[in-house]
Design a protein around this motif. Structure first.
Motif, PDB file in Angstrom:
ATOM      1  N   ALA A  90       0.755  -1.403   0.096  1.00 25.91           N
ATOM      2  CA  ALA A  90      -0.115  -0.096  -0.025  1.00 25.91           C
ATOM      3  C   ALA A  90       1.096   1.294  -0.120  1.00 25.91           C
ATOM      4  CB  ALA A  90      -1.175   0.309   1.171  1.00 25.91           C
ATOM      5  N   HIS A  91       2.465   1.242   0.708  1.00 22.20           N
ATOM      6  CA  HIS A  91       3.072   2.325   0.711  1.00 22.20           C
ATOM      7  C   HIS A  91       3.369   2.686  -0.887  1.00 22.20           C
ATOM      8  CE1 HIS A  91       5.823   5.039   2.303  1.00 22.20           C
ATOM      9  NE2 HIS A  91       7.005   4.331   1.489  1.00 22.20           N
ATOM     10  N   ALA A  92       3.513   1.949  -1.295  1.00 27.30           N
ATOM     11  CA  ALA A  92       4.648   2.389  -3.252  1.00 27.30           C
ATOM     12  C   ALA A  92       3.325   2.695  -3.823  1.00 27.30           C
ATOM     13  CB  ALA A  92       4.487   0.542  -4.023  1.00 27.30           C
ATOM     14  N   GLY A  93       2.047   2.123  -3.351  1.00 30.56           N
ATOM     15  CA  GLY A  93       0.644   3.207  -4.345  1.00 30.56           C
ATOM     16  C   GLY A  93       0.684   4.213  -3.877  1.00 30.56           C
ATOM     17  N   GLY A  94       1.345   4.630  -2.609  1.00 36.68           N
ATOM     18  CA  GLY A  94       0.984   6.011  -2.306  1.00 36.68           C
ATOM     19  C   GLY A  94       2.470   6.762  -2.635  1.00 36.68           C
ATOM     20  N   ALA A  95       2.932   6.030  -3.007  1.00 43.52           N
ATOM     21  CA  ALA A  95       3.695   7.335  -3.529  1.00 43.52           C
ATOM     22  C   ALA A  95       3.862   7.769  -4.940  1.00 43.52           C
ATOM     23  CB  ALA A  95       5.242   5.924  -3.048  1.00 43.52           C
ATOM     24  N   ALA A  96       3.497   5.814  -5.359  1.00 46.14           N
ATOM     25  CA  ALA A  96       2.785   7.339  -7.015  1.00 46.14           C
ATOM     26  C   ALA A  96       1.852   8.198  -6.615  1.00 46.14           C
ATOM     27  CB  ALA A  96       2.684   5.468  -7.486  1.00 46.14           C
ATOM     28  N   THR A  97       0.671   7.819  -6.277  1.00 41.17           N
ATOM     29  CA  THR A  97       0.255   8.940  -6.100  1.00 41.17           C
ATOM     30  C   THR A  97       0.748  10.413  -5.708  1.00 41.17           C
ATOM     31  OG1 THR A  97      -1.941   7.121  -5.502  1.00 41.17           O
ATOM     32  CG2 THR A  97      -1.974   9.594  -4.433  1.00 41.17           C
ATOM     33  N   ALA A  98       1.452   9.920  -4.286  1.00 41.56           N
ATOM     34  CA  ALA A  98       2.118  11.348  -4.534  1.00 41.56           C
ATOM     35  C   ALA A  98       3.044  11.964  -5.551  1.00 41.56           C
ATOM     36  CB  ALA A  98       3.425  11.387  -3.072  1.00 41.56           C
ATOM     37  N   ALA A  99       3.819  11.497  -6.434  1.00 42.94           N
ATOM     38  CA  ALA A  99       4.433  11.717  -7.711  1.00 42.94           C
ATOM     39  C   ALA A  99       2.920  12.804  -8.492  1.00 42.94           C
ATOM     40  CB  ALA A  99       4.852  10.693  -8.153  1.00 42.94           C
ATOM     41  N   TYR A 113       8.582   5.654 -11.407  1.00 44.60           N
ATOM     42  CA  TYR A 113       7.650   4.977 -10.665  1.00 44.60           C
ATOM     43  C   TYR A 113       7.042   4.107 -11.623  1.00 44.60           C
ATOM     44  CZ  TYR A 113       7.497   8.329  -7.473  1.00 44.60           C
ATOM     45  OH  TYR A 113       7.724   9.440  -6.149  1.00 44.60           O
ATOM     46  N   HIS A 114       6.685   2.457 -10.989  1.00 40.83           N
ATOM     47  CA  HIS A 114       7.099   1.493 -12.123  1.00 40.83           C
ATOM     48  C   HIS A 114       5.234   0.849 -11.845  1.00 40.83           C
ATOM     49  CE1 HIS A 114       6.782  -2.387 -13.437  1.00 40.83           C
ATOM     50  NE2 HIS A 114       6.874  -1.911 -14.835  1.00 40.83           N
ATOM     51  N   VAL A 115       4.409   0.979 -12.857  1.00 39.24           N
ATOM     52  CA  VAL A 115       2.691   0.249 -12.670  1.00 39.24           C
ATOM     53  C   VAL A 115       2.550  -0.022 -13.580  1.00 39.24           C
ATOM     54  CG1 VAL A 115       0.365   0.001 -11.928  1.00 39.24           C
ATOM     55  CG2 VAL A 115       1.902   2.273 -10.918  1.00 39.24           C
ATOM     56  N   ARG A 116       2.310  -1.735 -13.374  1.00 38.42           N
ATOM     57  CA  ARG A 116       2.241  -2.730 -14.919  1.00 38.42           C
ATOM     58  C   ARG A 116       3.326  -2.284 -16.349  1.00 38.42           C
ATOM     59  NH1 ARG A 116      -2.472  -0.916 -13.500  1.00 38.42           N
ATOM     60  NH2 ARG A 116      -3.844  -2.021 -12.506  1.00 38.42           N
ATOM     61  N   ARG A 117       3.001  -2.079 -17.380  1.00 37.00           N
ATOM     62  CA  ARG A 117       4.000  -1.527 -18.181  1.00 37.00           C
ATOM     63  C   ARG A 117       4.461  -0.336 -18.566  1.00 37.00           C
ATOM     64  NH1 ARG A 117       1.987  -1.817 -23.131  1.00 37.00           N
ATOM     65  NH2 ARG A 117       0.741  -1.041 -23.330  1.00 37.00           N
ATOM     66  N   MET A 118       3.813   0.643 -17.602  1.00 32.44           N
ATOM     67  CA  MET A 118       4.052   1.981 -17.361  1.00 32.44           C
ATOM     68  C   MET A 118       5.564   2.778 -16.077  1.00 32.44           C
ATOM     69  SD  MET A 118       1.449   5.237 -16.744  1.00 32.44           S
ATOM     70  CE  MET A 118       1.302   4.430 -15.800  1.00 32.44           C
ATOM     71  N   HIS A 119       6.432   3.279 -16.776  1.00 32.69           N
ATOM     72  CA  HIS A 119       7.140   4.143 -16.149  1.00 32.69           C
ATOM     73  C   HIS A 119       7.117   5.469 -16.145  1.00 32.69           C
ATOM     74  CE1 HIS A 119       9.423   0.125 -16.333  1.00 32.69           C
ATOM     75  NE2 HIS A 119       9.977   0.109 -15.148  1.00 32.69           N
ATOM     76  N   PHE A 120       6.898   6.383 -15.158  1.00 36.49           N
ATOM     77  CA  PHE A 120       6.788   7.362 -15.284  1.00 36.49           C
ATOM     78  C   PHE A 120       6.891   8.383 -14.130  1.00 36.49           C
ATOM     79  CE2 PHE A 120       3.262   5.325 -12.654  1.00 36.49           C
ATOM     80  CZ  PHE A 120       3.192   6.308 -11.563  1.00 36.49           C
ATOM     81  N   PHE A 121       7.349   9.661 -13.887  1.00 34.62           N
ATOM     82  CA  PHE A 121       7.641  11.018 -12.580  1.00 34.62           C
ATOM     83  C   PHE A 121       7.491  11.611 -13.312  1.00 34.62           C
ATOM     84  CE2 PHE A 121      10.993  10.976 -16.111  1.00 34.62           C
ATOM     85  CZ  PHE A 121      11.006  12.347 -16.376  1.00 34.62           C
ATOM     86  N   ALA A 122       7.319  12.672 -12.391  1.00 33.66           N
ATOM     87  CA  ALA A 122       6.874  14.319 -12.418  1.00 33.66           C
ATOM     88  C   ALA A 122       7.467  15.089 -12.682  1.00 33.66           C
ATOM     89  CB  ALA A 122       5.901  14.304 -11.265  1.00 33.66           C
ATOM     90  N   HIS A 123       7.370  15.908 -13.521  1.00 32.40           N
ATOM     91  CA  HIS A 123       8.614  17.295 -13.962  1.00 32.40           C
ATOM     92  C   HIS A 123       7.709  17.634 -14.706  1.00 32.40           C
ATOM     93  CE1 HIS A 123      12.404  18.515 -15.248  1.00 32.40           C
ATOM     94  NE2 HIS A 123      11.622  18.393 -16.263  1.00 32.40           N
ATOM     95  N   ASP A 124       7.946  19.193 -14.698  1.00 32.34           N
ATOM     96  CA  ASP A 124       7.529  20.502 -14.731  1.00 32.34           C
ATOM     97  C   ASP A 124       6.194  20.338 -14.825  1.00 32.34           C
ATOM     98  OD1 ASP A 124       9.454  21.733 -15.365  1.00 32.34           O
ATOM     99  OD2 ASP A 124      10.015  21.132 -17.822  1.00 32.34           O
ATOM    100  N   GLY A 125       5.552  19.830 -13.735  1.00 34.12           N
ATOM    101  CA  GLY A 125       3.895  19.962 -13.739  1.00 34.12           C
ATOM    102  C   GLY A 125       2.971  18.846 -14.482  1.00 34.12           C
ATOM    103  N   PHE A 126       4.324  17.746 -14.925  1.00 32.37           N
ATOM    104  CA  PHE A 126       3.135  17.325 -15.498  1.00 32.37           C
ATOM    105  C   PHE A 126       4.056  15.758 -14.953  1.00 32.37           C
ATOM    106  CE2 PHE A 126       3.743  20.686 -18.278  1.00 32.37           C
ATOM    107  CZ  PHE A 126       2.195  20.760 -19.389  1.00 32.37           C
TER     108      PHE A 126
END
Length: 82
Positions: free
Chosen positions: A2-11, A40-53
């Motif tokens: 659950a903590h990992a999901g929270g980290a993705a939500t925070a991003a 961050y990694h969820v299923r097939r997607m890797h992502f991070f927040a940058h410049d508001g996106f």
């Protein structure tokens, strides 16, 4: 877990609802330029927040990154309710 999901939500919490999709080479260039502390990694997607996106790709593997990859359980732009 659950903590990992929270980290993705925070991003996503500090970004607009817009997401920007990249091919692998451009995403890797952006990672080098933006220097995020975590990807961050969820299923097939890797992502991070940058410049508001949220910047993301479906073309990478976690092993492609030399920085920490946080495996999350969900990515959503629906308002948090629990």
């Amino acid at each position: 877990m659950a903590h990992a999901g929270g980290a993705a939500t925070a991003a996503a919490a500090h970004t607009s609802s817009y997401r920007v999709k990249f091919r692998k080479s451009e995403f890797m260039d952006l990672v080098q330029m933006a220097q995020p502390s975590v990807i961050y990694h969820v299923r097939r997607m890797h992502f991070f927040a940058h410049d508001g996106f949220v910047m993301y790709t479906f073309e990478c593997e976690s092993e492609d990154f030399s920085i920490k990859v946080m495996h999350a359980i969900e990515f959503s732009n629906i308002q948090w309710s629990e």
